[in-house]
Every structure is written in C-alpha cells, then in structure tokens.
Design a protein around this motif. Structure first.
Motif, PDB file in Angstrom:
ATOM      1  N   THR A 123      -6.251  32.475 -11.748  1.00 21.24           N
ATOM      2  CA  THR A 123      -7.109  31.825 -12.891  1.00 21.24           C
ATOM      3  C   THR A 123      -7.762  33.061 -13.743  1.00 21.24           C
ATOM      4  O   THR A 123      -7.606  32.959 -15.027  1.00 21.24           O
ATOM      5  CB  THR A 123      -8.204  30.995 -12.469  1.00 21.24           C
TER       6      THR A 123
ATOM      7  N   ARG B 115      -4.971  34.381 -15.996  1.00 21.78           N
ATOM      8  CA  ARG B 115      -4.573  33.613 -17.180  1.00 21.78           C
ATOM      9  C   ARG B 115      -5.651  33.648 -18.274  1.00 21.78           C
ATOM     10  O   ARG B 115      -5.597  33.748 -19.416  1.00 21.78           O
ATOM     11  CB  ARG B 115      -4.411  32.146 -16.691  1.00 21.78           C
ATOM     12  N   ARG B 116      -6.999  33.702 -17.995  1.00 25.32           N
ATOM     13  CA  ARG B 116      -8.006  34.187 -18.834  1.00 25.32           C
ATOM     14  C   ARG B 116      -7.753  35.325 -19.637  1.00 25.32           C
ATOM     15  O   ARG B 116      -7.969  35.427 -20.644  1.00 25.32           O
ATOM     16  CB  ARG B 116      -9.223  33.840 -18.095  1.00 25.32           C
ATOM     17  N   GLU B 117      -7.509  36.466 -18.815  1.00 22.71           N
ATOM     18  CA  GLU B 117      -7.480  37.574 -19.428  1.00 22.71           C
ATOM     19  C   GLU B 117      -6.215  37.652 -20.313  1.00 22.71           C
ATOM     20  O   GLU B 117      -6.283  38.301 -21.466  1.00 22.71           O
ATOM     21  CB  GLU B 117      -7.223  38.801 -18.190  1.00 22.71           C
ATOM     22  N   MET B 118      -5.115  37.049 -20.025  1.00 27.20           N
ATOM     23  CA  MET B 118      -3.921  37.028 -20.888  1.00 27.20           C
ATOM     24  C   MET B 118      -4.312  36.138 -21.905  1.00 27.20           C
ATOM     25  O   MET B 118      -3.893  36.597 -22.979  1.00 27.20           O
ATOM     26  CB  MET B 118      -3.024  36.273 -19.954  1.00 27.20           C
ATOM     27  N   THR B 119      -5.095  34.990 -21.703  1.00 27.80           N
ATOM     28  CA  THR B 119      -5.383  34.036 -23.161  1.00 27.80           C
ATOM     29  C   THR B 119      -6.221  35.005 -24.091  1.00 27.80           C
ATOM     30  O   THR B 119      -5.997  35.061 -25.218  1.00 27.80           O
ATOM     31  CB  THR B 119      -6.058  33.173 -22.758  1.00 27.80           C
ATOM     32  N   ALA B 120      -7.224  35.814 -23.477  1.00 29.04           N
ATOM     33  CA  ALA B 120      -8.113  36.757 -24.541  1.00 29.04           C
ATOM     34  C   ALA B 120      -7.147  37.632 -25.003  1.00 29.04           C
ATOM     35  O   ALA B 120      -7.279  38.112 -26.308  1.00 29.04           O
ATOM     36  CB  ALA B 120      -9.091  37.280 -23.432  1.00 29.04           C
ATOM     37  N   SER B 121      -6.337  38.398 -24.367  1.00 29.09           N
ATOM     38  CA  SER B 121      -5.337  39.468 -24.685  1.00 29.09           C
ATOM     39  C   SER B 121      -4.368  38.700 -25.811  1.00 29.09           C
ATOM     40  O   SER B 121      -4.258  39.353 -27.173  1.00 29.09           O
ATOM     41  CB  SER B 121      -4.483  39.964 -23.704  1.00 29.09           C
ATOM     42  N   GLU B 122      -3.797  37.578 -25.536  1.00 35.36           N
ATOM     43  CA  GLU B 122      -3.050  37.118 -26.813  1.00 35.36           C
ATOM     44  C   GLU B 122      -3.831  36.703 -28.180  1.00 35.36           C
ATOM     45  O   GLU B 122      -3.469  36.809 -29.162  1.00 35.36           O
ATOM     46  CB  GLU B 122      -2.406  35.735 -26.176  1.00 35.36           C
ATOM     47  N   ARG B 123      -5.214  36.248 -27.780  1.00 36.63           N
ATOM     48  CA  ARG B 123      -6.230  35.922 -28.928  1.00 36.63           C
ATOM     49  C   ARG B 123      -6.466  37.366 -29.743  1.00 36.63           C
ATOM     50  O   ARG B 123      -6.331  37.380 -30.927  1.00 36.63           O
ATOM     51  CB  ARG B 123      -7.428  35.477 -28.480  1.00 36.63           C
TER      52      ARG B 123
ATOM     53  N   ASN C  10      -3.153  38.303 -31.923  1.00 34.79           N
ATOM     54  CA  ASN C  10      -3.348  37.495 -32.857  1.00 34.79           C
ATOM     55  C   ASN C  10      -4.113  37.610 -34.052  1.00 34.79           C
ATOM     56  O   ASN C  10      -3.726  37.693 -35.153  1.00 34.79           O
ATOM     57  CB  ASN C  10      -3.176  35.864 -32.602  1.00 34.79           C
TER      58      ASN C  10
END
Length: 146
Positions: A66, A69-77, A80
């Motif tokens: 979990t 996934r949060r770190e990955m989402t923040a990195s993708e944001r 972008n």
C-alpha cells in the motif's frame, strides 16, 4: 517499515527451519516433545506460532504494498505536473519564436522594397495591360459609349 518487514521475514525463515527440523528429524522431535510435555502440545504450539507469524507476514506485506502504491501515485502525479510545465514552456517558446521581434518606434516609417503595384495577378483590376483578363472578352469596336 522496511526494518519491520525484514524482521518478520527473518522470523518466518527461522520458524520454517525449526519446524522442518522437528518434522523431519526424530531426535529433534523427541527433544522438543520432552520440553513441551506431549506431542499434541508441541504441534499445537507450532500451529499457534505459525498462525501468528503468517498473519504478521501478510500484514507487513500488504502495508508495504500500500505504501509503495501511494509513493508511486505521488511520483506519477509529480511527473505529470513536470511534463505539463515542460509542455507549457515549449509552447511559450514556440509562440515567442513565431512572433515578430518588436522593434523600437523611431518615428520613421519604412516601406517594403518590393513595389505593391502593379500586381501580376491577371484577375485583378490593376493588372498590367500586357496580360489582359482572359475571362472578360475585349469590347467590340462597334459599341462605343457616348
């Protein structure tokens, strides 16, 4: 989090080695049965320890997953956002390159070197006489305005 995950993994491996020794070697099994009192209590204790370790292992793995996934989402944001800034900067540079440079006003009017008239397009009314308009036939000599 990483330290807790590693600690649980090490405990699971130690338990697995101990359980395999108890199950596969009769001499180790008899010594552990002597400490536990009976074979049923030994296997019951091993079962309880296995359930606790398995639940700890599942919890740490899910928690780590979990967090990743949060770190990955923040990195993708963030990626972008950086891509959007880069695109905006490129578009601004492209617009700046397309705009003519602003020259300071000196009060002197300059004209292009090429003459504007006569234009060479034969369909225009101010076309040179050497190139008459082929669409409109020349007037007859019989008709002369008064």
């Amino acid at each position: 989090m990483l330290a807790l995950k590693r600690l649980v993994t090490i405990l699971v491996m130690l338990f697995l080695v101990l359980a395999l020794l108890v199950l596969l070697l009769p001499s180790v099994q008899t010594s552990f049965v002597g400490m536990a009192g009976s074979a049923e209590s030994l296997f019951y204790t091993l079962l309880v320890v296995a359930v606790v370790l398995l639940s700890l292992h599942l919890l740490t793995e899910n928690l780590d997953s979990t967090l990743l996934r949060r770190e990955m989402t923040a990195s993708e944001r963030k990626i972008n956002e950086l891509k959007a800034r880069l695109y905006d900067n490129q578009m601004e540079q492209q617009r700046a390159a397309e705009r003519p440079p602003v020259s300071p006003r000196t009060g002197v009017t300059t004209y292009p070197d090429q003459p504007l008239y006569p234009q060479s397009d034969p369909s225009l009314s101010n076309a040179p006489l050497q190139q008459p308009n082929s669409i409109i036939p020349p007037a007859d000599d019989s008709y002369r305005p008064l």
